[in-house]
Design a protein around this motif. Structure first.
Motif, PDB file in Angstrom:
ATOM      1  N   ALA A   1      13.903  27.984  18.619  1.00  0.00           N
ATOM      2  CA  ALA A   1      14.040  28.989  19.842  1.00  0.00           C
ATOM      3  C   ALA A   1      15.218  29.244  20.435  1.00  0.00           C
ATOM      4  O   ALA A   1      15.744  28.187  20.384  1.00  0.00           O
ATOM      5  CB  ALA A   1      12.914  28.645  20.828  1.00  0.00           C
ATOM      6  N   SER A   2      15.897  30.254  20.659  1.00  0.00           N
ATOM      7  CA  SER A   2      16.989  30.636  21.316  1.00  0.00           C
ATOM      8  C   SER A   2      16.812  31.937  22.014  1.00  0.00           C
ATOM      9  O   SER A   2      16.379  32.799  21.473  1.00  0.00           O
ATOM     10  CB  SER A   2      18.045  30.560  20.267  1.00  0.00           C
ATOM     11  OG  SER A   2      19.305  31.023  21.035  1.00  0.00           O
ATOM     12  N   THR A   3      17.499  32.038  23.184  1.00  0.00           N
ATOM     13  CA  THR A   3      17.658  33.230  24.014  1.00  0.00           C
ATOM     14  C   THR A   3      19.440  33.654  23.843  1.00  0.00           C
ATOM     15  O   THR A   3      19.972  34.463  23.364  1.00  0.00           O
ATOM     16  CB  THR A   3      17.248  33.394  25.280  1.00  0.00           C
ATOM     17  OG1 THR A   3      15.950  33.049  25.339  1.00  0.00           O
ATOM     18  CG2 THR A   3      17.493  34.767  26.206  1.00  0.00           C
ATOM     19  N   ARG A   4      19.932  32.706  24.716  1.00  0.00           N
ATOM     20  CA  ARG A   4      21.213  32.852  24.713  1.00  0.00           C
ATOM     21  C   ARG A   4      22.299  32.769  23.500  1.00  0.00           C
ATOM     22  O   ARG A   4      23.134  33.840  23.178  1.00  0.00           O
ATOM     23  CB  ARG A   4      22.036  31.895  25.901  1.00  0.00           C
ATOM     24  CG  ARG A   4      22.030  32.037  27.092  1.00  0.00           C
ATOM     25  CD  ARG A   4      21.691  30.707  27.936  1.00  0.00           C
ATOM     26  NE  ARG A   4      20.500  30.229  27.658  1.00  0.00           N
ATOM     27  CZ  ARG A   4      19.211  30.951  28.231  1.00  0.00           C
ATOM     28  NH1 ARG A   4      19.332  31.812  29.169  1.00  0.00           N
ATOM     29  NH2 ARG A   4      17.847  30.184  27.664  1.00  0.00           N
ATOM     30  N   THR A   5      22.070  31.701  22.690  1.00  0.00           N
ATOM     31  CA  THR A   5      22.887  31.582  21.695  1.00  0.00           C
ATOM     32  C   THR A   5      22.730  32.599  20.441  1.00  0.00           C
ATOM     33  O   THR A   5      23.645  33.343  20.119  1.00  0.00           O
ATOM     34  CB  THR A   5      22.695  30.052  20.961  1.00  0.00           C
ATOM     35  OG1 THR A   5      22.651  29.191  22.104  1.00  0.00           O
ATOM     36  CG2 THR A   5      23.842  29.845  20.113  1.00  0.00           C
ATOM     37  N   ARG A   6      21.378  33.008  20.420  1.00  0.00           N
ATOM     38  CA  ARG A   6      21.164  34.067  19.271  1.00  0.00           C
ATOM     39  C   ARG A   6      21.679  35.454  19.639  1.00  0.00           C
ATOM     40  O   ARG A   6      22.376  35.886  19.077  1.00  0.00           O
ATOM     41  CB  ARG A   6      19.712  34.079  19.032  1.00  0.00           C
ATOM     42  CG  ARG A   6      19.361  35.358  17.963  1.00  0.00           C
ATOM     43  CD  ARG A   6      18.077  34.986  17.368  1.00  0.00           C
ATOM     44  NE  ARG A   6      17.874  35.666  16.224  1.00  0.00           N
ATOM     45  CZ  ARG A   6      17.215  35.713  15.060  1.00  0.00           C
ATOM     46  NH1 ARG A   6      16.549  34.624  15.227  1.00  0.00           N
ATOM     47  NH2 ARG A   6      17.245  36.267  14.122  1.00  0.00           N
TER      48      ARG A   6
ATOM     49  N   ARG B   1      21.089  27.498  13.614  1.00  0.00           N
ATOM     50  CA  ARG B   1      20.491  26.634  14.615  1.00  0.00           C
ATOM     51  C   ARG B   1      19.160  25.959  14.012  1.00  0.00           C
ATOM     52  O   ARG B   1      18.234  26.559  13.350  1.00  0.00           O
ATOM     53  CB  ARG B   1      20.045  27.361  15.905  1.00  0.00           C
ATOM     54  CG  ARG B   1      19.084  26.213  16.740  1.00  0.00           C
ATOM     55  CD  ARG B   1      18.643  26.787  18.066  1.00  0.00           C
ATOM     56  NE  ARG B   1      19.905  26.882  18.960  1.00  0.00           N
ATOM     57  CZ  ARG B   1      20.226  27.284  20.107  1.00  0.00           C
ATOM     58  NH1 ARG B   1      18.719  27.232  20.892  1.00  0.00           N
ATOM     59  NH2 ARG B   1      21.079  26.986  20.867  1.00  0.00           N
TER      60      ARG B   1
ATOM     61  N   HIS C   1      26.439  20.962  19.865  1.00  0.00           N
ATOM     62  CA  HIS C   1      26.298  22.258  20.032  1.00  0.00           C
ATOM     63  C   HIS C   1      27.691  22.975  20.363  1.00  0.00           C
ATOM     64  O   HIS C   1      28.165  23.234  21.362  1.00  0.00           O
ATOM     65  CB  HIS C   1      25.283  22.898  21.190  1.00  0.00           C
ATOM     66  CG  HIS C   1      25.110  24.101  21.297  1.00  0.00           C
ATOM     67  ND1 HIS C   1      25.396  25.084  21.068  1.00  0.00           N
ATOM     68  CD2 HIS C   1      23.721  24.416  22.367  1.00  0.00           C
ATOM     69  CE1 HIS C   1      24.550  26.295  21.318  1.00  0.00           C
ATOM     70  NE2 HIS C   1      23.903  25.928  22.434  1.00  0.00           N
TER      71      HIS C   1
ATOM     72  N   GLN D   1      28.473  25.947  22.640  1.00  0.00           N
ATOM     73  CA  GLN D   1      28.238  25.774  24.018  1.00  0.00           C
ATOM     74  C   GLN D   1      29.204  24.969  24.572  1.00  0.00           C
ATOM     75  O   GLN D   1      29.675  25.419  25.699  1.00  0.00           O
ATOM     76  CB  GLN D   1      26.812  25.048  24.134  1.00  0.00           C
ATOM     77  CG  GLN D   1      26.500  24.897  25.465  1.00  0.00           C
ATOM     78  CD  GLN D   1      26.012  26.011  26.258  1.00  0.00           C
ATOM     79  OE1 GLN D   1      25.308  26.783  25.866  1.00  0.00           O
ATOM     80  NE2 GLN D   1      26.545  26.167  27.517  1.00  0.00           N
TER      81      GLN D   1
ATOM     82  N   PRO E   1      23.762  24.578  30.855  1.00  0.00           N
ATOM     83  CA  PRO E   1      23.778  25.342  29.780  1.00  0.00           C
ATOM     84  C   PRO E   1      22.768  26.290  29.502  1.00  0.00           C
ATOM     85  O   PRO E   1      22.765  27.364  28.903  1.00  0.00           O
ATOM     86  CB  PRO E   1      23.751  24.370  28.577  1.00  0.00           C
ATOM     87  CG  PRO E   1      22.891  23.022  29.116  1.00  0.00           C
ATOM     88  CD  PRO E   1      23.600  23.257  30.705  1.00  0.00           C
ATOM     89  N   ALA E   2      21.602  26.189  30.541  1.00  0.00           N
ATOM     90  CA  ALA E   2      20.444  27.157  30.433  1.00  0.00           C
ATOM     91  C   ALA E   2      19.774  27.157  29.078  1.00  0.00           C
ATOM     92  O   ALA E   2      20.295  26.690  28.268  1.00  0.00           O
ATOM     93  CB  ALA E   2      20.843  28.362  31.006  1.00  0.00           C
ATOM     94  N   PRO E   3      18.474  27.330  28.969  1.00  0.00           N
ATOM     95  CA  PRO E   3      17.601  27.943  30.121  1.00  0.00           C
ATOM     96  C   PRO E   3      17.582  26.712  31.300  1.00  0.00           C
ATOM     97  O   PRO E   3      17.315  25.821  31.085  1.00  0.00           O
ATOM     98  CB  PRO E   3      16.341  28.139  29.493  1.00  0.00           C
ATOM     99  CG  PRO E   3      16.320  27.187  28.051  1.00  0.00           C
ATOM    100  CD  PRO E   3      17.654  27.075  27.832  1.00  0.00           C
TER     101      PRO E   3
HETATM  102  N1   CP Z   1      22.202  27.153  25.852  1.00  0.00           N
HETATM  103  C1   CP Z   1      21.514  27.580  25.002  1.00  0.00           C
HETATM  104  O1   CP Z   1      21.912  27.131  23.859  1.00  0.00           O
HETATM  105  O2   CP Z   1      20.542  28.364  25.176  1.00  0.00           O
HETATM  106  P1   CP Z   1      19.463  29.040  24.284  1.00  0.00           P
HETATM  107  O3   CP Z   1      18.728  27.997  23.587  1.00  0.00           O
HETATM  108  O4   CP Z   1      18.719  30.009  24.879  1.00  0.00           O
HETATM  109  O5   CP Z   1      20.409  29.574  22.913  1.00  0.00           O
END
Ligand code: CP
Length: 305
Positions: A47-52, A100, A128, A131, A252-254
């Motif tokens: 799963a990913s929000t930011r990176t994707r 990823r 990462h 990041q 780095p979030a989330p």
């Molecule tokens: N920081 C980071 O990698 O966020 P995601 O997992 O949402 O991509």
């Protein structure tokens, strides 16, 4: 071939070149863009929000064409290997893949064999790279350089790929790294920092880099530890008041609001958490450019779509 699978192999000048390139995309909206159509695919096995989304945004900003790929509806479900997926995409004209994957160092067996560059968007508890680079860019924007800076990386160190990449690169660039967090999540293999008590760390450093608790990587039951986490190891409002006046907060979030960081601090004046996300787009533009420019120059793609 310009893979980016780990930051460990990057020389200082290469890191600075990527940061400069990202800064150019950010400030001048200038930098390499392909003259002809070029194709990439994003392979996210986790799963990913930011990176994707920031890779997708970076690809759009560069004028690249992103070939849609979903693990759940692909032939990965029929047992296709990662090598075969990459080479299938390469054979139809994809010129670089962003991956990823939950397996540490999934790229090791692949990087000598595949015909297109791999950009690692996170491997298990490994690394990462993008990041790390966006964190470096955010720190450099704030302080100008890394020499003499003190950075505390706080939290679930053992399961964090962000901590590993960042501690190594910050040390390489001349910063001093401190670690703080639960004894149970110490990373004995990471030699790029010194452990401090959380309160001492927070009061000492210029950058407080918080980590998410990586529940999905815990083998043991850690719910009890997590329950008391905020008061014992989190950035509480009381701890934030003891930070140096110029110090900043990264994550780095989330973000687990109220766990690693008090809810009201997520967007406080010191927080650069959303700035990190913005910088992620520029770093990913720079990293894609680094991978694709040599291919465009060498025209070593047989497919001419
Ligand atoms: N920081 C980071 O990698 O966020 P995601 O997992 O949402 O991509």
């Amino acid at each position: 071939m310009k893979h980016l699978v780990t930051v460990s192999t990057l020389e200082t000048n290469e890191i600075l070149e990527i940061l400069d390139s990202a800064e150019n995309y950010r400030t001048n909206k200038q930098g390499w863009k392909p003259e002809e159509k070029m194709f990439v695919a994003n392979l996210f096995f986790e799963a990913s929000t930011r990176t994707r989304c920031s890779f997708e945004m970076a690809e759009q900003q560069l004028g690249l064409t992103t070939i849609p790929f979903e693990v759940t509806t692909s032939s990965v479900q029929k047992g296709e290997t990662l090598y075969d997926t990459i080479e299938t995409l390469a054979s139809i004209g994809v010129q670089s893949v962003v991956i990823r994957h939950p397996q540490d160092r999934y790229y090791e067996a692949l990087q000598e064999k595949v015909s297109i560059p791999i950009i690692n968007a996170g491997d298990g508890c490994g690394q990462h790279p993008t990041q790390c680079l966006l964190d470096l860019l955010t720190i450099r924007q704030e302080f100008g350089s890394f020499k003499g800076l003190k950075v505390a990386i706080v939290g679930d160190l053992r399961h964090s790929r962000v901590a590993r990449s960042n501690a190594e690169m910050l040390t390489k660039l001349g910063a001093t790294v401190y670690f703080a967090g639960p004894e149970e999540w110490k990373d004995e293999e990471n030699r790029h920092g010194t452990y401090l008590d959380i309160d001492e760390a927070i009061e000492t450093v210029d950058v407080v880099m918080l980590l998410r608790i990586q529940f999905e990587r815990h083998e043991e039951n850690t719910s009890e530890l997590a329950q008391n986490y905020h008061s014992r190891f989190g950035l509480t409002v009381e701890r934030e008041r003891k930070m140096k006046s110029h110090s900043i907060i990264l994550h780095p979030a989330p973000v687990n609001r109220g766990v690693e960081i008090a809810d009201e601090l997520v967007e406080c004046e010191r927080s650069r958490i959303f700035k990190q996300m913005q910088n992620g787009v520029y770093i990913r533009m720079a990293v894609l450019a680094r991978a694709l420019q040599p291919i465009e120059r060498g025209l070593n793609n047989d497919n001419n779509y």
